[in-house]
Design a protein around this motif. Structure first.
Motif, PDB file in Angstrom:
ATOM      1  N   ALA A  75     -28.521 -64.448  29.759  1.00  0.00           N
ATOM      2  CA  ALA A  75     -29.823 -64.953  30.205  1.00  0.00           C
ATOM      3  C   ALA A  75     -30.767 -65.229  29.029  1.00  0.00           C
ATOM      4  O   ALA A  75     -31.246 -66.346  28.875  1.00  0.00           O
ATOM      5  CB  ALA A  75     -30.466 -63.969  31.176  1.00  0.00           C
ATOM      6  N   MET A 117     -29.391 -64.272  37.445  1.00  0.00           N
ATOM      7  CA  MET A 117     -29.691 -63.434  38.615  1.00  0.00           C
ATOM      8  C   MET A 117     -29.009 -63.992  39.869  1.00  0.00           C
ATOM      9  O   MET A 117     -28.456 -63.231  40.662  1.00  0.00           O
ATOM     10  CB  MET A 117     -31.208 -63.338  38.834  1.00  0.00           C
ATOM     11  N   GLN A 118     -29.024 -65.310  40.023  1.00  0.00           N
ATOM     12  CA  GLN A 118     -28.391 -65.944  41.175  1.00  0.00           C
ATOM     13  C   GLN A 118     -26.885 -65.665  41.176  1.00  0.00           C
ATOM     14  O   GLN A 118     -26.315 -65.307  42.207  1.00  0.00           O
ATOM     15  CB  GLN A 118     -28.659 -67.447  41.138  1.00  0.00           C
ATOM     16  N   ASP A 144     -33.751 -72.447  33.366  1.00  0.00           N
ATOM     17  CA  ASP A 144     -34.088 -71.053  33.652  1.00  0.00           C
ATOM     18  C   ASP A 144     -32.797 -70.234  33.642  1.00  0.00           C
ATOM     19  O   ASP A 144     -32.193 -69.977  34.683  1.00  0.00           O
ATOM     20  CB  ASP A 144     -34.794 -70.961  35.004  1.00  0.00           C
ATOM     21  N   GLY A 154     -32.944 -67.001  35.716  1.00  0.00           N
ATOM     22  CA  GLY A 154     -32.810 -67.254  37.146  1.00  0.00           C
ATOM     23  C   GLY A 154     -31.377 -67.544  37.541  1.00  0.00           C
ATOM     24  O   GLY A 154     -30.891 -67.060  38.563  1.00  0.00           O
TER      25      GLY A 154
END
Length: 168
Positions: A112, A150-151, A144, A147
């Motif tokens: 990330a 996390m997804q 992102d 994001g």
């Protein structure tokens, strides 16, 4: 010899015995770059703008103790009615020193935060390669990465729960 004390009176660690989490970029570099212009010179006469397809992939390798290589792979293909205008494959890497970071936080950092740090440089290399190929520079929008991580983590957790429920 007197023991050194910190600003608030607590004992400080001797030089080299720092136990605070540390992350640093050691180096970043183009690992692989390929630009193909299969329909030159005819492509420069085409009147229709090609459709641009962009794909990303992130890889992580442990290079040494406390050193991780994070590779951001970007594949771009510009396809028009008359064929491929151009195709670019870029693997851009960052070498990160990671010390005193809990093991469970290394993967989130590498998938990330590390890509976020190297992305602007990979974006420039990609834009220059497309421009040097005779096309307008391709400026990718910011991504992102946190994001997306996390997804994907939530999807993986959902799959594991589904598999566990199926085995019960």
């Amino acid at each position: 010899m007197a023991e050194e004390t910190g600003a608030q009176g607590e004992d400080t660690l001797p030089n080299g015995a720092d136990n605070m989490p540390q992350v640093a970029i050691i180096s970043q570099y183009v690992k692989d770059l390929s630009f193909e212009n299969p329909n030159a010179p005819a492509v420069y006469q085409w009147q229709v703008q090609p459709q641009i397809d962009v794909q990303f992939n992130i890889g992580m390798n442990k290079a040494a103790d406390e050193v991780y290589e994070v590779v951001l792979k970007i594949d771009v293909r510009a396809q028009g009615d008359q064929g491929v205008a151009f195709a670019v494959e870029l693997s851009y890497a960052g070498l990160f020193g990671i010390r005193n970071v809990p093991e469970e936080q290394i993967q989130p950092f590498c998938y990330a935060e590390a890509p976020r740090l190297v992305f602007p440089f990979a974006r420039r290399v990609l834009a220059d390669a497309v421009r040097d190929g005779g096309f307008p520079p391709l400026l990718l929008e910011p991504i992102d990465f946190a994001g997306l991580y996390m997804q994907q983590a939530q999807q993986a957790a959902g799959l594991q729960q589904g598999e566990a429920a199926g085995q019960a």
